[in-house]
Design a protein around this motif. Structure first.
Motif, PDB file in Angstrom:
ATOM      1  N   MET A   1      18.466 -12.087  15.009  1.00 10.74           N
ATOM      2  CA  MET A   1      17.697 -13.300  14.728  1.00 10.74           C
ATOM      3  C   MET A   1      16.207 -13.001  14.677  1.00 10.74           C
ATOM      4  N   LYS A   2      15.680 -12.206  15.633  1.00 12.54           N
ATOM      5  CA  LYS A   2      14.266 -11.864  15.651  1.00 12.54           C
ATOM      6  C   LYS A   2      13.895 -11.031  14.442  1.00 12.54           C
ATOM      7  N   GLU A   3      14.741 -10.095  14.034  1.00  9.13           N
ATOM      8  CA  GLU A   3      14.453  -9.263  12.873  1.00  9.13           C
ATOM      9  C   GLU A   3      14.386 -10.099  11.608  1.00  9.13           C
ATOM     10  N   ALA A   4      15.262 -11.071  11.465  1.00  7.68           N
ATOM     11  CA  ALA A   4      15.240 -11.937  10.289  1.00  7.68           C
ATOM     12  C   ALA A   4      13.961 -12.752  10.235  1.00  7.68           C
ATOM     13  N   ASP A   5      13.510 -13.249  11.377  1.00  5.96           N
ATOM     14  CA  ASP A   5      12.267 -14.019  11.411  1.00  5.96           C
ATOM     15  C   ASP A   5      11.069 -13.170  11.038  1.00  5.96           C
ATOM     16  N   MET A   6      11.063 -11.910  11.497  1.00 11.76           N
ATOM     17  CA  MET A   6       9.946 -11.023  11.158  1.00 11.76           C
ATOM     18  C   MET A   6       9.913 -10.727   9.673  1.00 11.76           C
ATOM     19  N   GLU A   7      11.086 -10.582   9.051  1.00 10.51           N
ATOM     20  CA  GLU A   7      11.140 -10.341   7.612  1.00 10.51           C
ATOM     21  C   GLU A   7      10.642 -11.550   6.830  1.00 10.51           C
ATOM     22  N   LYS A   8      10.923 -12.729   7.297  1.00 12.78           N
ATOM     23  CA  LYS A   8      10.449 -13.930   6.604  1.00 12.78           C
ATOM     24  C   LYS A   8       8.931 -14.054   6.673  1.00 12.78           C
ATOM     25  N   ASP A   9       8.331 -13.515   7.756  1.00 13.46           N
ATOM     26  CA  ASP A   9       6.888 -13.622   7.905  1.00 13.46           C
ATOM     27  C   ASP A   9       6.128 -12.726   6.944  1.00 13.46           C
ATOM     28  N   ASN A  10       6.755 -11.679   6.430  1.00 12.41           N
ATOM     29  CA  ASN A  10       6.079 -10.750   5.521  1.00 12.41           C
ATOM     30  C   ASN A  10       5.972 -11.365   4.135  1.00 12.41           C
ATOM     31  N   ALA A  11       4.747 -11.556   3.635  1.00 13.33           N
ATOM     32  CA  ALA A  11       4.552 -12.134   2.301  1.00 13.33           C
ATOM     33  C   ALA A  11       4.675 -11.057   1.238  1.00 13.33           C
ATOM     34  N   GLU A  12       4.777 -11.510  -0.026  1.00 11.56           N
ATOM     35  CA  GLU A  12       4.851 -10.577  -1.148  1.00 11.56           C
ATOM     36  C   GLU A  12       3.508  -9.881  -1.313  1.00 11.56           C
ATOM     37  N   GLN A  13       3.518  -8.546  -1.347  1.00 12.90           N
ATOM     38  CA  GLN A  13       2.293  -7.767  -1.356  1.00 12.90           C
ATOM     39  C   GLN A  13       2.241  -6.854  -2.576  1.00 12.90           C
ATOM     40  N   PRO A  14       1.016  -6.632  -3.171  1.00 10.87           N
ATOM     41  CA  PRO A  14       0.895  -5.668  -4.287  1.00 10.87           C
ATOM     42  C   PRO A  14       0.954  -4.237  -3.770  1.00 10.87           C
ATOM     43  N   ILE A  15       1.646  -3.353  -4.512  1.00  8.89           N
ATOM     44  CA  ILE A  15       1.761  -1.953  -4.123  1.00  8.89           C
ATOM     45  C   ILE A  15       1.115  -1.020  -5.137  1.00  8.89           C
ATOM     46  N   PHE A  16       0.797  -1.513  -6.358  1.00 11.67           N
ATOM     47  CA  PHE A  16       0.133  -0.690  -7.364  1.00 11.67           C
ATOM     48  C   PHE A  16      -0.455  -1.611  -8.427  1.00 11.67           C
ATOM     49  N   SER A  17      -1.693  -1.304  -8.866  1.00 16.39           N
ATOM     50  CA  SER A  17      -2.355  -2.139  -9.876  1.00 16.39           C
ATOM     51  C   SER A  17      -3.053  -1.250 -10.899  1.00 16.39           C
ATOM     52  N   THR A  18      -3.102  -1.732 -12.142  1.00 13.79           N
ATOM     53  CA  THR A  18      -3.805  -1.041 -13.214  1.00 13.79           C
ATOM     54  C   THR A  18      -4.277  -2.077 -14.217  1.00 13.79           C
ATOM     55  N   ARG A  19      -5.015  -1.634 -15.250  1.00 16.89           N
ATOM     56  CA  ARG A  19      -5.519  -2.543 -16.276  1.00 16.89           C
ATOM     57  C   ARG A  19      -4.925  -2.150 -17.618  1.00 16.89           C
ATOM     58  N   ALA A  20      -4.472  -3.146 -18.385  1.00 15.74           N
ATOM     59  CA  ALA A  20      -3.853  -2.876 -19.686  1.00 15.74           C
ATOM     60  C   ALA A  20      -3.885  -4.145 -20.525  1.00 15.74           C
ATOM     61  N   HIS A  21      -3.770  -3.955 -21.854  1.00 17.79           N
ATOM     62  CA  HIS A  21      -3.605  -5.082 -22.780  1.00 17.79           C
ATOM     63  C   HIS A  21      -2.117  -5.449 -22.827  1.00 17.79           C
ATOM     64  N   VAL A  22      -1.820  -6.743 -22.621  1.00 18.17           N
ATOM     65  CA  VAL A  22      -0.435  -7.208 -22.486  1.00 18.17           C
ATOM     66  C   VAL A  22       0.024  -7.814 -23.810  1.00 18.17           C
ATOM     67  N   PHE A  23       1.246  -7.436 -24.235  1.00 15.09           N
ATOM     68  CA  PHE A  23       1.855  -7.979 -25.450  1.00 15.09           C
ATOM     69  C   PHE A  23       3.283  -8.430 -25.135  1.00 15.09           C
ATOM     70  N   GLN A  24       3.792  -9.364 -25.962  1.00 15.52           N
ATOM     71  CA  GLN A  24       5.188  -9.782 -25.918  1.00 15.52           C
ATOM     72  C   GLN A  24       5.755  -9.740 -27.329  1.00 15.52           C
ATOM     73  N   ILE A  25       7.036  -9.435 -27.439  1.00 17.22           N
ATOM     74  CA  ILE A  25       7.664  -9.345 -28.746  1.00 17.22           C
ATOM     75  C   ILE A  25       7.778 -10.730 -29.361  1.00 17.22           C
ATOM     76  N   ASP A  26       7.629 -10.800 -30.666  1.00 18.45           N
ATOM     77  CA  ASP A  26       7.762 -12.074 -31.378  1.00 18.45           C
ATOM     78  C   ASP A  26       9.200 -12.570 -31.232  1.00 18.45           C
ATOM     79  N   PRO A  27       9.418 -13.777 -30.636  1.00 15.82           N
ATOM     80  CA  PRO A  27      10.801 -14.249 -30.423  1.00 15.82           C
ATOM     81  C   PRO A  27      11.542 -14.545 -31.723  1.00 15.82           C
ATOM     82  N   VAL A  28      10.816 -14.696 -32.842  1.00 14.79           N
ATOM     83  CA  VAL A  28      11.464 -15.025 -34.119  1.00 14.79           C
ATOM     84  C   VAL A  28      11.889 -13.756 -34.850  1.00 14.79           C
TER      85      VAL A  28
END
Length: 361
Positions: A1-28
């Protein structure tokens, strides 16, 4: 029970960052790339310890332009020296990233492989853990209701109160977790806006330098033509004065006349060229006014950058204080959990004593 509570307390954290131009494929067409942002954006790997999943997130303006959960089946493909892509079946799209250098692309691809392998191991551990814990969960489901059904005394009131306190603690944990998650997203948005303003600042400085260089070039070219025109006028004046002061022969007079006509023709052509250049030359007043406007905009952007840096520092300080508050709440929760455990043990002993007393009676 204590281990589960400790895991819930940990927020989502960044582990690696970079800079780039972002594109998405044309859905059509499914062939052409559509830019997701006007400028290069921050692209980060995030790890969610609560759900044990990895995601790629990029924020452009006030919206997320990439929100892709990494699965073991995903593959990152390098299509050129500075461009790579991967398909996300959940989002029903294909993401593309354009990097400033081949080294940045290689670093992102290596991190993608590491995160995909970690996601695979996390899935295997989750499956193994589920298989091992299912029987225990079934036994627990059969045993837990017994005390509640057979409870019939003053100890039940305390037991239900302990459950209510535990529910309140769980609600407080969820509130802290949500606050920390919002703080992380806010920090990413501030960072993306700061980099965007830096790009605009660099473009304005480059445009200002180019305008100044063009003005200087036009000034030098115009001065050169004016000097040449003045020199030709002086030469014509000298020839005219010589022709008036001397009485040349007919042949010399013809030569001088021809030379004079040639010089006048050349002078006329130079004057036409000067007029043409003046017509093409931009107004210096307008250029200076435009330069002043650019300098003013540059100063405003620098002031805004400084303001955003201060706000970013405030956000970081607020996030730090939130982390400290989270740690304090975590300690209080642990202490409350220990006190609850002690109270539950006391209640168990009290119930045992009451049962023995009832049996003896």
């Amino acid at each position: 029970m204590k281990e589960a509570d400790m895991e819930k307390d940990n927020a989502e954290q960044p582990i690696f960052s970079t800079r780039a131009h972002v594109f998405q494929i044309d859905p059509v067409t499914k062939k052409n790339w559509i830019p997701a942002s006007k400028h290069a954006a921050t692209v980060s790997y995030f790890y969610d310890a609560t759900r044990n999943v990895y995601r790629i997130i990029s924020v452009g303006g006030n919206k997320a332009i990439i929100n892709s959960t990494i699965t073991p089946n995903m593959t990152f493909t390098k299509t050129s020296q500075k461009f790579g892509q991967w398909a996300d079946s959940r989002a029903n799209t294909v993401y593309g990233l354009g990097f400033a250098s081949e080294q940045n692309l290689s670093q992102f691809a290596e991190k993608f492989q590491e995160v995909r392998e970690a996601a695979r191991l996390a899935r295997e551990r989750s499956q193994d853990k589920t298989e091992l814990t299912n029987p225990a969960l079934n036994i627990t489901a059969q045993v837990v209701p017994c005390p509640i059904i057979s409870a019939n005394g003053p100890g039940d009131d305390k037991f239900f109160r302990s459950q209510s306190a535990e529910m309140e603690l769980s609600t407080e944990r969820e509130r802290v977790k949500k606050m920390l998650s919002e703080g992380s997203v806010c920090e990413v948005q501030w960072e993306a806006e700061f980099f965007s303003l830096q790009d605009n600042n660099n473009k304005l400085v480059a445009a200002l330098r180019e305008a100044n260089a063009n003005v200087e070039k036009w000034k030098k070219q115009l001065a050169g033509y004016q000097e040449e025109a003045e020199r030709l006028r002086q030469r014509v004046a000298e020839l005219e004065s010589k022709s008036q002061s001397t009485v040349p022969s007919t042949e010399q007079d013809g030569d001088l006349t021809e030379r004079l006509q040639n010089l006048e023709t050349l002078l006329k052509s130079k004057e036409e060229e000067i007029l043409h250049l003046k017509g093409q030359r931009p107004d210096l007043t307008e250029l200076e006014s435009e330069r002043d406007d650019l300098l003013q905009k540059l100063q405003e952007v620098e002031d805004q950058n400084q303001k955003l840096e201060k706000e970013l520092e405030k956000a970081k300080q607020s996030l730090k204080e939130t982390h400290m508050e989270r740690d304090r709440i975590k300690e209080e929760i642990n202490r409350a959990g220990e006190e609850l455990d002690a109270k539950i043990c006391q209640l168990s002993e009290l119930r045992s004593g009451l049962s023995q007393l009832l049996d003896s009676n």
